[in-house]
Design a protein around this motif. Structure first.
Motif, PDB file in Angstrom:
ATOM      1  N   LEU A   1      -9.435   3.340  -0.048  1.00  0.00           N
ATOM      2  CA  LEU A   1      -8.168   3.941   0.336  1.00  0.00           C
ATOM      3  C   LEU A   1      -8.327   5.450   0.294  1.00  0.00           C
ATOM      4  O   LEU A   1      -8.880   6.022  -0.659  1.00  0.00           O
TER       5      LEU A   1
ATOM      6  N   PHE B   1      -3.052   0.666  -3.843  1.00  0.00           N
ATOM      7  CA  PHE B   1      -2.794  -0.750  -3.497  1.00  0.00           C
ATOM      8  C   PHE B   1      -2.160  -1.441  -4.701  1.00  0.00           C
ATOM      9  O   PHE B   1      -2.610  -1.277  -5.842  1.00  0.00           O
TER      10      PHE B   1
ATOM     11  N   THR C   1      -5.505  -1.428  11.036  1.00  0.00           N
ATOM     12  CA  THR C   1      -6.830  -1.135  10.495  1.00  0.00           C
ATOM     13  C   THR C   1      -7.127  -1.979   9.271  1.00  0.00           C
ATOM     14  O   THR C   1      -8.235  -2.502   9.099  1.00  0.00           O
ATOM     15  N   TRP C   2      -6.141  -2.122   8.378  1.00  0.00           N
ATOM     16  CA  TRP C   2      -6.326  -2.955   7.171  1.00  0.00           C
ATOM     17  C   TRP C   2      -6.606  -4.412   7.561  1.00  0.00           C
ATOM     18  O   TRP C   2      -7.487  -5.063   6.984  1.00  0.00           O
ATOM     19  N   ARG C   3      -5.900  -4.897   8.540  1.00  0.00           N
ATOM     20  CA  ARG C   3      -6.111  -6.284   8.957  1.00  0.00           C
ATOM     21  C   ARG C   3      -7.489  -6.471   9.590  1.00  0.00           C
ATOM     22  O   ARG C   3      -8.159  -7.475   9.372  1.00  0.00           O
TER      23      ARG C   3
ATOM     24  N   ALA D   1     -12.260  -2.487  -0.718  1.00  0.00           N
ATOM     25  CA  ALA D   1     -11.284  -1.683   0.017  1.00  0.00           C
ATOM     26  C   ALA D   1     -11.390  -0.225  -0.409  1.00  0.00           C
ATOM     27  O   ALA D   1     -11.466   0.076  -1.608  1.00  0.00           O
TER      28      ALA D   1
ATOM     29  N   ALA E   1      -2.287   2.055  10.577  1.00  0.00           N
ATOM     30  CA  ALA E   1      -2.803   1.772   9.237  1.00  0.00           C
ATOM     31  C   ALA E   1      -2.757   0.265   8.955  1.00  0.00           C
ATOM     32  O   ALA E   1      -3.696  -0.308   8.384  1.00  0.00           O
ATOM     33  N   ARG E   2      -1.684  -0.365   9.359  1.00  0.00           N
ATOM     34  CA  ARG E   2      -1.566  -1.809   9.145  1.00  0.00           C
ATOM     35  C   ARG E   2      -2.625  -2.567   9.941  1.00  0.00           C
ATOM     36  O   ARG E   2      -3.273  -3.490   9.442  1.00  0.00           O
TER      37      ARG E   2
ATOM     38  N   VAL F   1       0.857  -1.180   0.000  1.00  0.00           N
ATOM     39  CA  VAL F   1       0.000   0.000   0.000  1.00  0.00           C
ATOM     40  C   VAL F   1       0.896   1.234   0.000  1.00  0.00           C
ATOM     41  O   VAL F   1       1.682   1.440   0.948  1.00  0.00           O
TER      42      VAL F   1
ATOM     43  N   HIS G   1     -10.124  -6.432   6.568  1.00  0.00           N
ATOM     44  CA  HIS G   1     -10.073  -7.390   5.447  1.00  0.00           C
ATOM     45  C   HIS G   1      -9.595  -8.785   5.852  1.00  0.00           C
ATOM     46  O   HIS G   1      -9.584  -9.679   5.011  1.00  0.00           O
ATOM     47  N   ARG G   2      -9.167  -9.004   7.090  1.00  0.00           N
ATOM     48  CA  ARG G   2      -8.706 -10.333   7.469  1.00  0.00           C
ATOM     49  C   ARG G   2      -9.888 -11.166   7.969  1.00  0.00           C
ATOM     50  O   ARG G   2     -10.793 -10.657   8.624  1.00  0.00           O
TER      51      ARG G   2
END
Length: 451
Positions: free
Chosen positions: A251, A257, A234-236, A249, A231-232, A217, A239-240
């Motif tokens: 952004l 991305f 939040t992404w997990r 997603a 940020a890492r 990203v 979307h995990r």
């Protein structure tokens, strides 16, 4: 640094007149790689599969002792050392040790132990401990001995003794003229096996220690460590998980991305691994499909059957005959019977194929090669006590003799001349038929004849 700087840094103080190689002259010899051993070679799955296949195929063959009498072989009682070579190792393990030594080191050495002149045990010696060499005798003649040595981890090998040729059975793989030892596949094909091992280690490092991320990203501008961490995370969190995969997603702040794909060099690595399987199979003379590689061959039908037949003919038979020759010489020396010999039943390779066995038996029975009891014995079935020991032949077969065709069934063949009609039996009175014709029924004439 450049090439000249590299040469200057690697150069050694060797004068031109003393240099024997370009590496010594320019000092560019790379450090010697770790020697290829049995253990490291077996890390390659193709090498392990080829060695296992040939070893298991030959080590599990039935072995018997025979005596040739009048051009025919007769079963003789097998010696104990042929049934169980020594108290610690069984027959299958013994032949397996012979095969692995031959396949990996090109030589196999068997120590023969005797008591009272008779063989009591056989032991396979590690090939790395034995060195065949000639020594000079007092008469000035050369004598072959097998020198034994034991090497420590960081110490040179120490010679512990020498064995006489009558106490050692030496089997060579690929022999060379003038050489006492067979060619070691690990030495002759070190580049082939070494490249496969290097590719294996590269793949292991790539998947275990590789730092290549799956996606990136890009965020314009600098970010603080706390911002990166947030940020890492939040992404997990978004979307995990099973239910959040492949979700939409969004952004912000101009972030983009990018999915990281495998490079062409890494894709070629997989092709290299695939090519190495038939390359190693070629080294050991094994059809690739037998080690689970049917890339360039059919996976069913007659083509596969023909390759299996060629495996028995060209891959296993040469090794079997080497072992038979060595054990036959030992059996003759042990029993004193020059007519004795050892045979490994290579036909047992087809034991798993019922159709192939039945077709072979059918041809053997129809040709008069096997009796029904012999076939039943091969299948571990009880004998037929009434007619099982008789040969059977088709009734339409005949032998071509100088006097004409002779039916094997005992009857007349179609080309034989028909029998002449039988002559009428003479009269019970014993009179000549010609006299009866002239008699005309005259009893007086008949009574005048001499009795």
């Amino acid at each position: 640094m450049g090439f000249l700087g590299f040469i200057e840094k690697r150069s050694a103080p060797v004068t031109v007149d003393k240099a024997t190689t370009t590496g010594e002259l320019f000092g560019t010899d790379a450090p010697a790689d770790e020697p290829l051993t049995r253990e490291t070679a077996l890390k390659v799955s193709a090498v392990f599969a080829c060695v296992r296949l040939l070893t298991d195929a030959i080590a599990t063959l039935p072995v018997d002792a025979y005596r040739r009498i009048g051009g025919r072989r007769r079963v003789m009682p097998a010696p104990d050392w042929l049934i169980k070579p020594n108290p610690d190792v069984g027959r299958i393990a013994f032949f397996g040790q012979i095969m692995t030594s031959l396949l990996l080191e090109g030589n196999a050495y068997i120590l023969v132990s005797r008591v009272g002149g008779r063989v009591v045990a056989l032991d396979v010696i590690p090939a790395s401990m034995v060195e065949p060499r000639y020594v000079a005798t007092r008469s000035g003649r050369k004598r072959l001995v097998y020198q034994l040595s034991v090497a420590g981890e960081d110490e040179p090998a120490d010679v512990v003794g020498a064995l006489d040729p009558k106490d050692v059975i030496h089997l060579q793989g690929l022999p060379l003229a003038g050489e006492l030892r067979g060619v070691s596949p690990l030495t002759a094909a070190s580049l082939t096996i070494g490249s496969a091992l290097s590719a294996l280690e590269y793949g292991a490092d790539f998947f275990s220690d590789g730092a290549l991320p799956g996606a990136v990203v890009n965020v314009p501008g600098p970010m603080t460590p706390d911002g990166l961490k947030a940020a890492r995370q939040t992404w997990r969190n978004i979307h995990r998980g099973r239910g959040n995969r492949h979700g939409l997603a969004i952004l912000t702040e101009g972030a983009t991305f990018q999915k990281v794909t495998i490079s062409p060099d890494e894709a070629q690595f997989l092709e290299t691994r695939q090519f190495q399987v038939p390359d190693v199979a070629r080294l050991f003379g094994v059809p690739p499909h037998l080690i689970a590689d049917a890339t360039n061959s059919t996976s069913w039908g007659s083509g596969l059957s023909e390759q299996n037949t060629s495996f028995a003919q060209y891959s296993t038979r040469p090794w079997v005959e080497r072992i038979e020759e060595a054990l036959t010489a030992l059996l003759v020396a042990d029993t004193g019977d020059k007519r004795a010999f050892v045979r490994l039943n290579i036909d047992a390779i087809q034991r798993g194929s019922l159709r192939d066995r039945m077709d072979t038996y059918r041809v053997g029975l129809a040709s008069g090669i096997y009796t029904r009891n012999e076939v039943r014995a091969l299948e571990d079935l009880p004998p037929d006590t009434e007619y099982g020991d008789f040969f059977q032949l088709p009734l339409n077969l005949a032998l071509l003799t100088p006097d004409g065709p002779l039916s094997l069934s005992g009857g007349k063949t179609a080309s034989e001349p028909a029998d002449e009609p039988e002559q009428p039996a003479p009269d019970e009175t014993g009179d000549d038929p010609a006299d009866q014709a002239d008699d005309n029924g005259d009893d007086t004439a008949e009574n005048t004849k001499e009795p």
